[in-house]
Motif scaffolding. Structure first.
Motif, PDB file in Angstrom:
ATOM      1  N   GLY A   1       0.818  -1.221   0.000  1.00 29.06           N
ATOM      2  CA  GLY A   1       0.000   0.000   0.000  1.00 29.06           C
ATOM      3  C   GLY A   1       0.848   1.266   0.000  1.00 29.06           C
ATOM      4  O   GLY A   1       0.323   2.379   0.048  1.00 29.06           O
ATOM      5  N   PHE A   2       2.162   1.104  -0.053  1.00 29.41           N
ATOM      6  CA  PHE A   2       3.048   2.286  -0.097  1.00 29.41           C
ATOM      7  C   PHE A   2       3.344   2.650  -1.549  1.00 29.41           C
ATOM      8  O   PHE A   2       3.847   1.816  -2.300  1.00 29.41           O
ATOM      9  N   LYS A   3       3.015   3.865  -1.898  1.00 27.61           N
ATOM     10  CA  LYS A   3       3.335   4.313  -3.256  1.00 27.61           C
ATOM     11  C   LYS A   3       4.638   5.113  -3.207  1.00 27.61           C
ATOM     12  O   LYS A   3       4.786   5.988  -2.344  1.00 27.61           O
ATOM     13  N   VAL A   4       5.543   4.776  -4.121  1.00 31.90           N
ATOM     14  CA  VAL A   4       6.829   5.468  -4.146  1.00 31.90           C
ATOM     15  C   VAL A   4       7.119   5.940  -5.569  1.00 31.90           C
ATOM     16  O   VAL A   4       6.808   5.236  -6.534  1.00 31.90           O
ATOM     17  N   GLY A   5       7.707   7.158  -5.672  1.00 31.62           N
ATOM     18  CA  GLY A   5       8.086   7.680  -6.984  1.00 31.62           C
ATOM     19  C   GLY A   5       9.513   8.196  -6.948  1.00 31.62           C
ATOM     20  O   GLY A   5       9.987   8.679  -5.910  1.00 31.62           O
ATOM     21  N   ALA A   6      10.216   8.061  -8.055  1.00 34.09           N
ATOM     22  CA  ALA A   6      11.585   8.586  -8.136  1.00 34.09           C
ATOM     23  C   ALA A   6      11.764   9.228  -9.498  1.00 34.09           C
ATOM     24  O   ALA A   6      11.131   8.792 -10.474  1.00 34.09           O
ATOM     25  N   ALA A   7      12.592  10.267  -9.551  1.00 30.25           N
ATOM     26  CA  ALA A   7      12.900  10.889 -10.844  1.00 30.25           C
ATOM     27  C   ALA A   7      14.367  11.262 -10.881  1.00 30.25           C
ATOM     28  O   ALA A   7      14.910  11.792  -9.909  1.00 30.25           O
ATOM     29  N   LEU A   8      14.997  10.953 -11.996  1.00 31.89           N
ATOM     30  CA  LEU A   8      16.428  11.226 -12.181  1.00 31.89           C
ATOM     31  C   LEU A   8      16.612  12.238 -13.296  1.00 31.89           C
ATOM     32  O   LEU A   8      16.007  12.089 -14.365  1.00 31.89           O
ATOM     33  N   LEU A   9      17.413  13.229 -13.029  1.00 32.43           N
ATOM     34  CA  LEU A   9      17.750  14.178 -14.089  1.00 32.43           C
ATOM     35  C   LEU A   9      19.078  13.723 -14.687  1.00 32.43           C
ATOM     36  O   LEU A   9      20.092  13.657 -13.989  1.00 32.43           O
ATOM     37  N   ALA A  10      19.047  13.363 -15.965  1.00 34.49           N
ATOM     38  CA  ALA A  10      20.275  12.885 -16.618  1.00 34.49           C
ATOM     39  C   ALA A  10      21.116  14.075 -17.080  1.00 34.49           C
ATOM     40  O   ALA A  10      20.605  15.189 -17.223  1.00 34.49           O
ATOM     41  N   GLU A  11      22.391  13.817 -17.277  1.00 41.04           N
ATOM     42  CA  GLU A  11      23.309  14.875 -17.762  1.00 41.04           C
ATOM     43  C   GLU A  11      22.790  15.478 -19.072  1.00 41.04           C
ATOM     44  O   GLU A  11      23.013  16.649 -19.354  1.00 41.04           O
ATOM     45  N   ASN A  12      22.104  14.656 -19.871  1.00 39.86           N
ATOM     46  CA  ASN A  12      21.605  15.147 -21.169  1.00 39.86           C
ATOM     47  C   ASN A  12      20.344  15.998 -21.033  1.00 39.86           C
ATOM     48  O   ASN A  12      19.745  16.409 -22.014  1.00 39.86           O
TER      49      ASN A  12
ATOM     50  N   TYR B   1      14.194  10.789 -16.166  1.00 42.05           N
ATOM     51  CA  TYR B   1      13.736   9.399 -16.161  1.00 42.05           C
ATOM     52  C   TYR B   1      13.070   9.131 -14.823  1.00 42.05           C
ATOM     53  O   TYR B   1      13.695   9.310 -13.779  1.00 42.05           O
ATOM     54  N   SER B   2      11.817   8.726 -14.859  1.00 42.71           N
ATOM     55  CA  SER B   2      11.119   8.515 -13.595  1.00 42.71           C
ATOM     56  C   SER B   2      10.701   7.061 -13.456  1.00 42.71           C
ATOM     57  O   SER B   2      10.699   6.290 -14.435  1.00 42.71           O
ATOM     58  N   GLY B   3      10.334   6.665 -12.240  1.00 44.26           N
ATOM     59  CA  GLY B   3       9.896   5.300 -12.009  1.00 44.26           C
ATOM     60  C   GLY B   3       9.102   5.179 -10.729  1.00 44.26           C
ATOM     61  O   GLY B   3       9.130   6.081  -9.887  1.00 44.26           O
ATOM     62  N   CYS B   4       8.373   4.045 -10.616  1.00 45.60           N
ATOM     63  CA  CYS B   4       7.613   3.808  -9.388  1.00 45.60           C
ATOM     64  C   CYS B   4       7.971   2.422  -8.860  1.00 45.60           C
ATOM     65  O   CYS B   4       8.648   1.650  -9.538  1.00 45.60           O
ATOM     66  N   ASN B   5       7.513   2.118  -7.671  1.00 48.98           N
ATOM     67  CA  ASN B   5       7.756   0.773  -7.134  1.00 48.98           C
ATOM     68  C   ASN B   5       6.751  -0.205  -7.764  1.00 48.98           C
ATOM     69  O   ASN B   5       5.592   0.140  -8.004  1.00 48.98           O
ATOM     70  N   ILE B   6       7.242  -1.409  -8.039  1.00 45.90           N
ATOM     71  CA  ILE B   6       6.399  -2.429  -8.684  1.00 45.90           C
ATOM     72  C   ILE B   6       6.493  -3.703  -7.837  1.00 45.90           C
ATOM     73  O   ILE B   6       7.569  -4.326  -7.767  1.00 45.90           O
ATOM     74  N   GLU B   7       5.420  -4.007  -7.154  1.00 45.50           N
ATOM     75  CA  GLU B   7       5.443  -5.161  -6.247  1.00 45.50           C
ATOM     76  C   GLU B   7       5.023  -6.446  -6.952  1.00 45.50           C
ATOM     77  O   GLU B   7       4.566  -6.414  -8.106  1.00 45.50           O
ATOM     78  N   ASN B   8       5.222  -7.541  -6.236  1.00 42.62           N
ATOM     79  CA  ASN B   8       4.924  -8.849  -6.829  1.00 42.62           C
ATOM     80  C   ASN B   8       4.347  -9.768  -5.761  1.00 42.62           C
ATOM     81  O   ASN B   8       4.750  -9.701  -4.599  1.00 42.62           O
ATOM     82  N   ALA B   9       3.406 -10.651  -6.202  1.00 44.17           N
ATOM     83  CA  ALA B   9       2.761 -11.578  -5.264  1.00 44.17           C
ATOM     84  C   ALA B   9       3.786 -12.427  -4.527  1.00 44.17           C
ATOM     85  O   ALA B   9       3.581 -12.818  -3.383  1.00 44.17           O
ATOM     86  N   ALA B  10       4.903 -12.702  -5.179  1.00 45.48           N
ATOM     87  CA  ALA B  10       5.957 -13.485  -4.525  1.00 45.48           C
ATOM     88  C   ALA B  10       6.885 -12.605  -3.681  1.00 45.48           C
ATOM     89  O   ALA B  10       7.905 -13.057  -3.191  1.00 45.48           O
ATOM     90  N   TYR B  11       6.530 -11.366  -3.523  1.00 51.02           N
ATOM     91  CA  TYR B  11       7.257 -10.379  -2.716  1.00 51.02           C
ATOM     92  C   TYR B  11       8.682 -10.083  -3.187  1.00 51.02           C
ATOM     93  O   TYR B  11       9.005  -8.944  -3.497  1.00 51.02           O
ATOM     94  N   SER B  12       9.558 -11.112  -3.183  1.00 60.28           N
ATOM     95  CA  SER B  12      10.971 -10.780  -3.423  1.00 60.28           C
ATOM     96  C   SER B  12      11.279 -10.211  -4.813  1.00 60.28           C
ATOM     97  O   SER B  12      12.234  -9.447  -4.947  1.00 60.28           O
TER      98      SER B  12
END
Ligand code: THU
Length: 531
Positions: free
Chosen positions: A413-424, A428-439
């Motif tokens: 239930g935790f939503k996480v976001g990240a964004a990277l500013l590249a040298e160019n 580039y952004s991304g979020c957390n992606i969970e899985n039923a198998a957890y790991s």
């Protein structure tokens, strides 16, 4: 073009430091003292937020101040201008400069006599005008030099211009300067030429010259100059730094003149530091115990300030501070061991109250940071706290918050976001992606990094991260250990990281602060992270 204007109101202390009694001071507070005078005017400095500074409760508070403000404690063991300015420029002095309440010891006077071939007269703390009135005749008859000191760390040499030509007197001062180092390293050797006759009286000439002790370590001035930036000193800055680290300098005689030169400096195109000292507060009023005079000089500065602010450019920062105290209404004429006020304003600065800070060198660190200098000292820059969000930062925060919305996190239930500013310049952004198998779950930071790397981009200049239960950002959500290790692969320790703490707020840190001593590619024989 980034410019910092650093104005020192010489001796405008912001209240006594806890260790003041060790320095022979009690019940001292320069600003409070002058605020009690009828001549005190407090309009613009009030708007800046001076009354919000710790310990200034006697002044009106300002709800919406223009400046970031702080009260700053001195780390050096001293209360004079030289040590104060050195600390402002990044160098802390563990010992005070030597003073000579009983005159200079024979090891000093004998050596000086040997070097100059002239005997000496007086050799005590003395008023300069009394010194020439009482010893002028004997000096003219014998050719001996009038050597005296004061409560300050000074070695002063007075000589009649007809007996010792000014250039010769300067040469004697240089000899004294070379001799007075280490244990006897006085702050200044001062040439005090005078003219006149015993019958009609003597007067000192404008040929006074100061020979200052050099700062024992590299200052921010030295580094900025070496890095090709302009370092412009106005007032007695050149004396305090023995002309070192200045690319341009002008010696002004009064506050009024200093303020005029500072205003003119705003019209110059340069990148760097303009360092101004307004000496009248100290020399004309503080030492002379003239409370009203001091208050009137403050009122003059206060009235002048709007004209300065009006001319500041978008990338200019103004810092107003002091170097020590000199309470004009306490029990003695000397300086006083006090905190200094610090007010920082300009378009790039967010007004806020920073409370009480340790170390004047915070100023050097902040100046260096803002001007992009590599200078490092014992104090930290205030910029991460006081800088308004830049365009890049705003864009990165927005991208991280947007990415967070896409989080796939049905298990935590935790939503996480990240964004990277590249040298160019790409984000580039991304979020957390969970899985039923957890790991197999992946964090937002890694999603963003892997996305970029798989697109052929692996050099980054900034990272922003946010997160929270149900996507509510309430406080920072810092990267986990595994993500830090992955970041270490591609990002350098000085890369800024924004820890988003709310919809419109973030804390600035660096990657090195999040993972000091990282196991980075260099340990595997690869030179730079991300290259
Ligand atoms: N999470 C991240 O996305 N980044 C981190 O650095 C910390 C943790 C995610 C993983 C998981 O989906 C959720 O937050 C709770 O741990």
């Amino acid at each position: 073009m980034k410019r910092v204007f650093l104005i020192v109101l010489d001796s405008l202390g912001a209240g006594q430091m806890p260790d003041a009694p060790v320095f022979g001071d009690r019940d001292c507070h320069t600003l409070k003292r002058i605020a009690g005078s009828k001549k005190f005017a407090f309009n613009f400095m009030n708007k800046m937020g001076m009354g919000n500074i710790d310990g200034q409760e006697f002044l009106p508070r300002e709800e919406k101040p223009l400046a970031a403000v702080a009260r700053v404690a001195e780390l050096s063991c001293g209360k004079d201008s030289t040590i104060g300015h050195w600390e402002i420029a990044g160098v802390v002095s563990p010992a005070p400069l030597p003073t000579y309440p009983d005159g200079f010891p024979p090891e000093v006077t004998d050596e000086f006599t040997k070097l100059t071939g002239r005997g000496i007269l007086l050799n005590k703390p003395y008023s300069g005008t009394d010194a020439i009135r009482e010893y002028g005749r004997e000096h003219m008859e014998t050719g001996k030099l009038i050597v005296y000191t004061s409560a300050d760390s000074v070695f002063q040499i007075a000589a009649h211009e007809d007996i010792v030509p000014v250039e010769t007197l300067y040469e004697y001062c240089r000899l004294a300067r070379n001799m007075l180092q280490g244990k006897h390293g006085v702050g200044r050797v001062i040439a005090r030429p005078f003219v006149g006759t015993p019958e009609e009286g003597f007067t000192r000439t404008y040929n006074r010259r100061d020979f200052s002790l050099e700062a024992p370590e590299e200052t921010v001035l030295d580094r900025l100059a070496a890095e090709g930036k302009t370092v412009y000193g106005i007032g007695k800055i050149e004396d305090l730094f023995a002309h070192r680290g200045l690319t341009k300098s002008i010696h002004t005689g009064s506050n009024t003149e200093g303020m005029a030169k500072a205003l003119e400096a705003l019209d110059l195109d340069f990148e760097g530091l303009c360092f101004v000292n307004l000496v009248d507060f100290d020399a004309k009023y503080g030492h002379r115990q003239d409370v009203d005079g001091y208050a009137a000089a403050f009122a003059e500065f206060d009235a002048w300030l709007p004209s300065f602010l009006a001319k500041m450019r978008d990338e200019d920062i103004l810092m107003i501070t002091a170097d020590h105290g000199c309470d004009p209404g306490d029990s003695h004429t000397d300086h006083t061991r006090e905190y200094i006020p610090l007010l920082i304003c300009g378009k790039p600065v967010k007004p806020l109250n920073l409370g009480t800070i340790e170390g004047f060198a915070t100023i050097a660190a902040t100046v260096a940071d803002y001007l992009g200098s590599s200078y490092k000292c014992g104090s930290k820059s205030l910029l991460p706290i006081i800088a308004k969000p830049s365009k890049d930062e705003k864009a990165l925060v927005k991208a991280a918050l947007e990415a967070m919305e896409k989080s796939y996190s049905p298990y935590s239930g935790f939503k996480v976001g990240a964004a990277l500013l590249a040298e160019n310049g790409e984000i580039y952004s991304g979020c957390n992606i969970e899985n039923a198998a957890y790991s197999p779950s992946v964090c937002a930071e890694r999603t963003a990094i892997f996305k970029a790397v798989s697109e052929g981009v692996s050099s980054f200049k900034m990272l922003a991260v946010c997160g929270g239960k149900g996507g509510k950002v309430k406080g920072v959500f810092p990267p986990c250990g595994v993500c830090r290790q992955v970041i270490a692969e591609f990002c350098s320790p000085d890369m800024p990281v924004l820890l988003i703490s709310g919809r419109n707020s973030f804390e600035r840190t660096t990657f090195g602060a999040l993972l000091p001593g990282a196991f980075s590619p260099s340990f595997m024989g690869k030179s730079d992270a991300g290259k």
